[in-house]
Design a protein around this motif. Structure first.
Motif, PDB file in Angstrom:
ATOM      1  N   UNK A 193      50.388 -25.748  -7.384  1.00 29.16           N
ATOM      2  CA  UNK A 193      51.081 -24.454  -7.365  1.00 29.16           C
ATOM      3  C   UNK A 193      50.478 -23.462  -8.347  1.00 29.16           C
ATOM      4  N   UNK A 194      50.563 -22.233  -7.980  1.00 30.19           N
ATOM      5  CA  UNK A 194      50.059 -21.135  -8.780  1.00 30.19           C
ATOM      6  C   UNK A 194      51.024 -20.931  -9.956  1.00 30.19           C
ATOM      7  N   UNK A 195      50.514 -20.842 -11.187  1.00 27.02           N
ATOM      8  CA  UNK A 195      51.414 -20.881 -12.339  1.00 27.02           C
ATOM      9  C   UNK A 195      51.965 -19.550 -12.847  1.00 27.02           C
ATOM     10  N   UNK A 196      51.379 -18.418 -12.530  1.00 27.82           N
ATOM     11  CA  UNK A 196      51.961 -17.190 -13.096  1.00 27.82           C
ATOM     12  C   UNK A 196      53.460 -17.013 -12.872  1.00 27.82           C
ATOM     13  N   UNK A 208      50.607 -30.591 -15.808  1.00 30.24           N
ATOM     14  CA  UNK A 208      49.879 -29.807 -14.802  1.00 30.24           C
ATOM     15  C   UNK A 208      49.722 -28.367 -15.287  1.00 30.24           C
ATOM     16  N   UNK A 209      50.812 -27.842 -15.820  1.00 25.61           N
ATOM     17  CA  UNK A 209      50.806 -26.478 -16.357  1.00 25.61           C
ATOM     18  C   UNK A 209      49.727 -26.361 -17.440  1.00 25.61           C
ATOM     19  N   UNK A 224      46.221 -26.375 -16.055  1.00 30.24           N
ATOM     20  CA  UNK A 224      45.846 -25.081 -15.486  1.00 30.24           C
ATOM     21  C   UNK A 224      45.309 -24.140 -16.559  1.00 30.24           C
ATOM     22  N   UNK A 270      43.966 -20.703 -14.517  1.00 24.48           N
ATOM     23  CA  UNK A 270      44.900 -19.781 -13.879  1.00 24.48           C
ATOM     24  C   UNK A 270      45.596 -18.892 -14.896  1.00 24.48           C
ATOM     25  N   UNK A 281      47.218 -16.389 -17.463  1.00 23.15           N
ATOM     26  CA  UNK A 281      47.419 -14.951 -17.374  1.00 23.15           C
ATOM     27  C   UNK A 281      47.538 -14.396 -18.775  1.00 23.15           C
TER      28      UNK A 281
END
Lengths: 405, 367
Positions: free
Chosen positions: A127-130, B195-196, B199, B209, B211
């Motif tokens: 899954x995309x984390x933003x 997982x976070x 990323x 990923x 930001x």
């Protein structure tokens, strides 16, 4: 324990199923209106949909908040905060460059339970984390701090269902100690599918509109909403000519140390919390005009609460407002504090919705119709998972204290 | 009036107890474990500093532990170790409050409950997992096991959870609501968080990923878990070797001032993950030689609790341990404390810069 100096409440905002402003809510309560219905904001595959008290989606939130996937909990909190500032006659810019704290209670607003993220994760979809990052950075406290560009202490209280009351008690303490000139305080929580499933797993939901303190009560209905109280120091109230709607006179909290999801049958923790709050406020039980009880509609909660109230505050009228709002979890203590101030202002408490048949096991019973009350002091109390008990003593004026010494 | 630290209890990737933490400070090493995570590209492995809570059985009956998960066990173990260190284990003090800080709460239970709802259908969630996923689960279980009826508070404000909790502890003691406070922080690792983490760091240390997080500071971050608790009381004169809490500040460093104490060494909460990691040099004095110990306990929201414990140990010993230099994140513009500094002085400040330009500053002082 040191006596607590009264802390002025100069603005109040409230949004819940009963209305999108405090005035609307009170009008609805005094009319005896309530709107429980099956949840519309999520689907649920259970055999029956338990009614909930949702907020209609047409409430005001700045467009930029809607566009950036800000949590619904935070949107509810901001809506109530904007009302509270307007109620106080304050432009948010007047708060900047002062010591303004934010202290709110919530449950869903602080939990990392982003269901779609988790679902994708377990299905191996990377899954995309933003969205999760936004979730982590947009809890209601962070949202308000950012929106109003504040610079004081910011704190999220997660004492389950008593979080809103605890947050107000803490906020008053920050004012008294000189830590802040003002504190935006209260609570907020949204209707969420996982929470709904969790309460269902505990078998404490009522499949019909909840009936706090009634002989036929079967459990609670969940609700959502927010209430914000703007507390200020006496100095800031004078400087900005802010007239108080009420005062936080005292706060007490104590644990049951008994069971995680059941209240202690003898109510020992609740008794301690009431005693502490009354002592801090230097108020006698005979001065209390009414009690806004927690009254969830569960068998155990209402029994323990009824026993304690009948013994500690005999003859004092009490009610539960959860029949109008559902149980709004981390928001409930704040919403009920807001209602309590509004009732003190009007000198009248609404009927305890859902109550009609007295339970012979309950030594104290709530008011069955709108009831006039006299006096300037009332109690709002909350009980919570984990055995937390939090009690606020609120006033519409500063009580005259008679000292015997 | 002084708010004195009478006991410290800690558990993390370095072991359990302050002696394990001291050992880790002396050797500048801890044991990261490799944790396997499933992704669409197959399993990956990330390092994590995980806590072993086996020794909680020395304090809590096995039967009572049956339904108590790892997150709560960490909190219980930290609490009991702190009470033991304060010599209060056999005679629990009267009028004690409990405050627990957590950045993420009981994440394993939170995600396990979601898992049961997602995979087995809405009505199939476990009631135990749900109730233990509530953020105040740890604080509640501590009060139940200790039979403590005093005030009980849980705070969850990400990186600022621990200084927020301390702010309340000090208020409670000053207002004389209680005579003692057991206050601490706890956070746990779970695979979803892993997982976070992955990323952000990936295999190369670069964000895949992320930001707005600076990849350059992520290189050495290792996710951590654990708990760290303190027994605080109110005293006219600070008699504790750990010293007392002189000051707690919370706010926003972009919009307001951070009142940094003079002549104080700093322990920074730079964990390679917080967005504020790149900003410390802007706030600290030029001649400052701060220390960073996050590699020893890992990156977790309540990391400041561990920094406080290390600072208190330094005040007690008069020796401030050097930063574990081979493991440190890069902190632009900040030369770090690399050699043993003697003595530590009478005051040490722990500073954490978090998301949204939030800061927390806790200053410990010894007479």
């Amino acid at each position: 324990m040191k006596p607590a100096t009264p802390v002025p409440i100069v603005g109040i905002g409230c949004i819940c199923s009963a209305g999108t402003t405090l005035a609307q809510c009170m009008q609805s309560l005094y009319r005896g209106e309530r709107y429980p219905a099956p949840p519309t904001r999520f689907s649920f595959s259970g055999t029956s949909a338990f009614p909930v008290f949702e907020v209609l989606d047409n409430f005001f939130t700045p467009d930029r908040w809607k566009q950036t996937e800000v949590l619904r909990t935070s949107q509810l909190a901001l809506t109530a905060a904007l009302e509270a500032l307007e109620d106080a006659g304050l432009d948010p810019r007047e708060l900047q460059h002062r010591r303004i704290g934010v202290c709110l209670g919530t449950n869903v607003g602080s939990s990392m339970n982003n269901e779609s993220f988790y679902r994708d994760n377990v299905e191996g979809c990377d899954p995309y984390i933003p969205p999760v990052e936004r979730f982590l950075l947009s809890n209601p406290v962070c949202g308000i701090v950012s929106e109003f560009e504040l610079n004081g202490p910011a704190q999220t209280v997660v004492n389950a269902c008593s979080a809103g009351s605890d947050a107000i008690g803490i906020a008053a303490s920050w004012i008294r100690s000189g830590l802040c000139d003002a504190v935006i305080t209260g609570g907020a929580d949204e209707m969420y599918r996982v929470t709904y499933a969790g309460f269902k797993s505990l078998f404490i939901n009522d499949d019909s509109p909840c009936k706090p303190f009634d002989a036929h009560r079967k459990g609670l209905n969940l609700g959502e909403g927010a209430a914000i109280l703007l507390l200020v120091s006496q100095a800031l109230a004078q400087e900005l000519r802010l007239g108080p709607r009420g005062y936080v006179l005292g706060y007490g909290s104590a644990s049951d140390a008994y069971h995680f999801t059941k209240p202690r049958p003898d109510g020992k923790g609740l008794r301690r919390a009431i005693e502490e709050a009354l002592a801090a406020a230097e108020v006698n039980s005979g001065d209390v005009a009414f009690i806004n009880a927690h009254g969830t509609g569960t068998i155990d909660n209402d029994l323990a609460e009824s026993i304690v109230l009948s013994e500690m505050l005999p003859g004092v009228p009490f009610l539960s407002t959860k029949g109008y709002t559902g149980h709004t979890l981390g928001a409930s203590g704040a919403i009920e504090a807001a209602f309590t101030i509004a009732c003190l202002e009007t000198g009248r408490i609404p009927a305890s919705a859902g109550f009609s048949v007295p339970d012979p096991q309950l030594p104290g019973l709530p008011v069955a119709q709108n009831t006039p009350v006299s006096g300037s002091v009332a109690i709002s109390e909350t009980l919570a998972f984990g055995g937390n008990n939090a009690v606020l003593v609120l006033g519409k004026g500063i009580p005259t204290i008679e000292h015997n010494d | 009036m002084n708010i004195t630290i009478k006991g410290i209890g800690t558990v993390g990737g370095f072991g359990a107890g302050i002696s394990a933490l001291q050992q880790s400070l002396a050797t500048r090493q801890t044991s990261a474990q490799m944790v396997s995570l499933d992704t669409s590209k197959g399993p990956i492995r990330i390092p994590a500093l995980l806590a072993d809570t086996t020794s909680v059985q020395a304090y809590v009956d096995k039967r009572a532990l049956r339904r108590i998960d790892h997150y709560i066990r960490m909190a219980l173990l930290g609490s009991f170790l702190a009470l033991e260190d304060a010599e209060l284990l056999d005679s629990k003090p009267e009028r004690m409050g409990i405050i627990v800080a957590t950045g993420y709460g009981a994440t394993c239970n939170t995600f396990d409950f979601q898992h049961s709802v997602i995979t087995a259908g809405d009505p199939s969630g476990s009631p135990t997992k749900f109730s233990n996923s509530v953020h105040n689960a740890a604080a509640a279980h501590i009060s139940i096991i200790l039979r403590e009826l005093g005030p009980n508070l849980s705070i969850s404000h990400y990186d600022m959870s621990m200084p927020s909790a301390l702010l309340n502890a000090i208020q409670w003691l000053k207002e004389e609501r209680v005579d003692w406070v057991l206050v601490g922080g706890v956070d746990e690792f779970c695979k979803v968080l892993g997982y976070y983490w992955h990323c952000h760091y990936g295999n190369t240390g670069s964000s895949t990923q992320a930001t707005g997080r600076a990849a350059s500071v992520n290189r050495h971050a290792v996710v951590g878990e654990g708990s760290c608790f303190f027994v605080l009381t109110r005293e006219d004169e600070c008699t504790s070797a750990y010293g007392c809490i002189e000051d707690v500040q919370l706010g926003n460093f972009e919009r307001g001032r951070v009142d940094l104490p003079d002549n104080s060494p700093f322990v920074l909460g730079a964990d390679g993950f917080s967005p504020g990691d790149t900003r410390y040099a802007e706030l600290l004095p030029r001649d400052c030689r701060p220390a960073v110990y996050t590699p020893l306990y890992g990156s977790l929201p309540v990391g400041m609790a561990f920094d406080m414990a290390i600072a208190a140990l330094a005040l007690r010993s008069g020796t401030m341990a050097p930063s574990p230099d081979d493991l440190l994140p890069a902190l632009p513009g900040l030369p770090l404390l690399r050699k043993m500094q003697m003595p530590a002085g009478k005051r040490i400040s722990c500073l954490k810069l978090g998301a949204g330009n939030a800061f927390g500053l806790v200053t410990l002082q010894r007479n």
